[in-house]
Scaffold this motif. Structure first.
Motif, short mmCIF file in Angstrom:
data_model
loop_
_atom_site.label_atom_id
_atom_site.label_comp_id
_atom_site.label_asym_id
_atom_site.label_seq_id
_atom_site.Cartn_x
_atom_site.Cartn_y
_atom_site.Cartn_z
N ARG A 1 0.85 -1.19 0.00
CA ARG A 1 0.00 0.00 0.00
C ARG A 1 0.88 1.23 0.00
O ARG A 1 2.08 1.16 0.09
CB ARG A 1 -0.89 -0.02 1.22
N GLY A 2 0.28 2.38 -0.11
CA GLY A 2 1.13 3.56 -0.08
C GLY A 2 0.43 4.86 -0.40
O GLY A 2 -0.16 5.48 0.47
N LEU A 3 0.47 5.26 -1.65
CA LEU A 3 0.05 6.59 -2.04
C LEU A 3 -1.43 6.87 -1.83
O LEU A 3 -1.85 8.02 -1.84
CB LEU A 3 0.40 6.83 -3.51
N THR A 4 -2.22 5.86 -1.63
CA THR A 4 -3.66 6.07 -1.44
C THR A 4 -4.05 6.16 0.03
O THR A 4 -5.22 6.39 0.32
CB THR A 4 -4.46 4.93 -2.10
N GLU A 5 -3.12 6.03 0.93
CA GLU A 5 -3.44 6.03 2.36
C GLU A 5 -3.15 7.38 3.00
O GLU A 5 -2.12 8.00 2.74
CB GLU A 5 -2.64 4.96 3.08
N ALA A 6 -4.04 7.78 3.88
CA ALA A 6 -3.88 9.05 4.59
C ALA A 6 -2.67 9.01 5.53
O ALA A 6 -2.02 10.03 5.73
CB ALA A 6 -5.15 9.39 5.37
N TRP B 1 0.47 10.19 3.66
CA TRP B 1 0.52 11.63 3.41
C TRP B 1 0.66 12.42 4.71
O TRP B 1 1.37 13.43 4.74
CB TRP B 1 -0.71 12.07 2.63
N THR B 2 0.03 11.96 5.77
CA THR B 2 0.15 12.65 7.05
C THR B 2 1.57 12.55 7.59
O THR B 2 2.14 13.55 8.03
CB THR B 2 -0.84 12.05 8.07
N SER B 3 2.16 11.37 7.54
CA SER B 3 3.53 11.21 8.05
C SER B 3 4.52 11.98 7.17
O SER B 3 5.49 12.54 7.69
CB SER B 3 3.91 9.74 8.13
N LEU B 4 4.27 12.04 5.87
CA LEU B 4 5.13 12.83 4.99
C LEU B 4 5.04 14.32 5.34
O LEU B 4 6.07 15.00 5.44
CB LEU B 4 4.74 12.61 3.53
N ALA B 5 3.84 14.83 5.54
CA ALA B 5 3.66 16.24 5.89
C ALA B 5 4.30 16.57 7.24
O ALA B 5 4.95 17.62 7.39
CB ALA B 5 2.17 16.58 5.92
#
Length: 54
Positions: A11-16, A19-23
């Motif tokens: 999984r990856g790019l479709t999970e919140a 994106w939250t951990s990246l931000a």
């Protein structure tokens, strides 16, 4: 790696969570690097000066 044991790696790019951990990590990096860069520039050791020694 066996596909059945991949777990969360599939999984990856479709999970919140991704994106939250990246931000959060980018915000933390910004908070740390801005004061360091300002300090280096104030001391005359900015980015361009450091690369002149390569």
């Amino acid at each position: 790696m066996c596909p059945r044991r991949a777990g969360r790696h599939g999984r990856g790019l479709t999970e919140a969570l991704f994106w939250t951990s990246l931000a959060v990590s980018l915000a933390a990096a910004f908070v740390v690097t801005v004061p360091v860069n300002r300090w280096l520039i104030a001391r005359g050791r900015g980015h361009a000066v450091v690369h002149a020694h390569h």
